[in-house]
Design an enzyme around this catalytic site. Structure first.
Site, short mmCIF file in Angstrom:
data_model
loop_
_atom_site.label_atom_id
_atom_site.label_comp_id
_atom_site.label_asym_id
_atom_site.label_seq_id
_atom_site.Cartn_x
_atom_site.Cartn_y
_atom_site.Cartn_z
N ASP A 70 90.57 -19.82 73.99
CA ASP A 70 89.44 -20.20 74.83
C ASP A 70 88.41 -19.08 74.81
OD1 ASP A 70 88.08 -21.73 76.61
OD2 ASP A 70 89.25 -21.14 78.36
N ASP B 38 86.76 -12.23 92.29
CA ASP B 38 85.57 -11.76 91.57
C ASP B 38 84.63 -11.02 92.50
OD1 ASP B 38 86.39 -13.36 89.44
OD2 ASP B 38 84.93 -14.95 89.83
N ASP C 285 82.54 -27.43 83.11
CA ASP C 285 82.37 -26.06 82.60
C ASP C 285 82.01 -26.24 81.13
OD1 ASP C 285 83.38 -24.92 84.90
OD2 ASP C 285 84.99 -23.83 83.90
N HIS D 114 85.35 -16.86 91.79
CA HIS D 114 86.73 -16.75 92.28
C HIS D 114 86.70 -15.75 93.44
CE1 HIS D 114 87.49 -17.51 87.89
NE2 HIS D 114 88.52 -18.20 88.32
N GLU E 93 90.99 -28.40 87.10
CA GLU E 93 90.41 -28.15 85.77
C GLU E 93 91.51 -28.20 84.72
OE1 GLU E 93 87.55 -24.92 85.54
OE2 GLU E 93 88.30 -24.43 83.54
C1 XLS Z 1 89.89 -20.57 82.19
C2 XLS Z 1 89.13 -21.35 83.12
C3 XLS Z 1 88.65 -20.63 84.36
C4 XLS Z 1 88.25 -21.63 85.40
C5 XLS Z 1 88.12 -21.08 86.76
O1 XLS Z 1 90.17 -20.98 81.09
O2 XLS Z 1 88.08 -21.93 82.43
O3 XLS Z 1 87.63 -19.75 84.04
O4 XLS Z 1 87.05 -22.27 85.07
O5 XLS Z 1 89.31 -20.56 87.24
NI NI Z 2 86.66 -23.12 83.25
NI NI Z 3 88.08 -21.92 79.94
#
Ligand code: XLS
Ligand code: NI
Ligand code: NI
Length: 438
Positions: A307, A104, A296, A101, A232
């Protein structure tokens, strides 16, 4: 150089009989499977955020990790030290890609001008690091969920000024991703959703999101970025109702706003689970809609409802997912990142390596299992046979639009059809997966 990982030797492939803890037992980057190397199939990326930006703090307690670059304020010196540590980790692990990001990698910024400047400084340095090492960029993304300005959403915020700040972040992050040779650009809508309908105009917010993603696509073409753009999906957390809850919902959104040929999905298995689906369902839905992009590979914890972003360790689940990924043609621009968020008590530098080695070895085994399943043709043969009635006759006519409801009804009457129920053989098929999970 931070020296944080200096005491760890580069990780090597030593095979299943190796007794070295910090070595790959199954991830053999050069091994050929179905005509491609394991490295080319999996395209493993290490993410910046949980590994190098999180200090181990949770809602009940403070930092536990002692990452030196996280000890003080996030100034340029800290961002530089983090960059050194991250790239030394990538080099030691030997995986091909990373992802990040904007917030980051950069020193903290408050104003738009500061954001642009601090991000530009670190992008130059990332570019120099990439030139010195073999690490490539899988994807970049803008963090539009952590700063308090995004409390009520990013592109779906009631205040257009907040949306403008988000636009500035995405413009610069997309341009940096392009410049760094990224294969894709991700949009995870962490706060693109709402908490209560009582204060929310849902139709307007979705129009804002639709226009925002269109602006991102327009900008991609304007700057000549040839990589992919992926949304995502995630059903909730942090907001209660997220507009991109699962693959099917994202596809409906893309169709509504004319984006279905421009944007794909970055699927996360635990986001699938939270949406009430399994991982392979989301992969196969994306294949069916033609929007499969990247993964991911984070696992959740079946006993809790949030999560946890842990590295993958369920061989059967990942064998199934890789089977459908390979059946769909495998990764193109996409790849495999797993956030590998280590537990708060895993506070040594080694623990980051255990998580990544474990995740990569697991994916390597799942890939081999999936390739074996494809080769055996047991599942695909069964499915092909189950649907073979559609290859000819009235089935074919109906699908081609050459038969309507009258025609089908007349056919049923004329032939006096009485179709016998045919077993779906679920247990037999599940056993095939069991026998191939090794
Ligand atoms: C959060 C997401 C995040 C994305 C990127 O739940 O997985 O980490 O992958 O913003
Ligand atoms: Ni993610
Ligand atoms: Ni996630």
């Amino acid at each position: 150089m931070s020296g944080y990982f200096d005491h760890i030797d580069p990780i090597k492939f030593e095979g299943p009989d190796s007794t070295t803890d910090l070595a790959f037992k199954y991830y053999d980057p050069k091994k050929i499977i179905m005509g491609k190397t394991m490295e080319e199939h999996l395209r493993v990326a290490v993410c910046y955020w949980h590994n190098f930006c999180w200090d181990g703090a949770d809602v009940f307690g403070g930092p536990t990790f002692n990452r030196p670059w996280l000890a003080g304020t996030n100034d340029q010196a800290a961002a530089d030290a983090k960059l050194d540590a991250a790239f030394s980790f990538f080099e030691k692990l030997g995986n091909p890609f990373f992802c990040f990001h904007d917030t980051d990698v950069m020193a903290a910024a408050e104003t738009p001008q500061e954001h642009i400047e601090n991000f530009a400084v670190i992008v130059d340095k990332i570019e120099a690091k990439m030139a010195q090492t073999k690490t490539k960029l899988l994807w970049g993304t803008a963090n539009m969920f952590s700063h308090p300005r995004y409390m009520s959403g990013a592109s779906t915020n009631p205040n257009p000024d907040v949306v403008a700040f988000g636009a500035l972040q995405v413009k610069h992050c997309l341009e940096a991703t392009h410049r760094l040779g990224g294969a894709g650009y991700v949009m995870w809508g962490g706060r693109e959703g709402y908490e209560t309908i009582l204060n929310t105009d849902v139709g307007r917010e979705m129009d804002q999101l639709g226009r925002f993603v269109n602006m991102v696509v327009e900008h991609k073409h304007k700057i000549g970025f040839k990589g992919d753009i992926w949304i995502e999906p995630k059903p909730h957390e942090p907001t209660k109702h997220q507009y991109d809850r699962d693959v099917a919902t994202v596809y409906g959104f893309l169709k509504t706003y004319g984006l279905e040929n421009e944007v794909g999905v970055n699927i996360e298995p635990n986001h699938a689970t939270l949406a009430g689906h399994n991982f392979e369902h989301e992969v196969e839905m994306a294949n069916a809609f033609g929007i499969f992009g990247s993964i991911d590979f984070n696992r959740g914890d079946p006993q809790n409802g949030w999560d946890t972003d842990q590295f993958p360790y369920d061989l059967r689940e990942n064998t199934m997912a890789l089977y459908y990924i390979l059946r769909g043609g495998g990764f193109k621009n996409g790849g495999a990142n797993f956030d590998a968020k280590v537990r708060r008590q895993s506070n040594d530098p080694e623990d980051l390596f255990y998580a990544h080695i474990g995740g990569m070895d697991l994916l390597a085994r799942a890939l081999e299992n999936a390739a074996d399943l494809i080769k055996s043709e047991k599942l695909s043969g069964f499915v092909d046979n189950r649907y073979k009635g559609w290859d000819s006759g009235m089935g074919k006519k109906m699908l081609n639009g050459k038969a309507d409801l009258d025609d089908m009804a007349a056919y049923a009457l004329k032939t006096n059809i009485s179709p016998a129920p045919i077993s779906g053989r679920q247990e037999y098929l599940e056993n095939i997966v069991t026998y191939h999970t090794k």
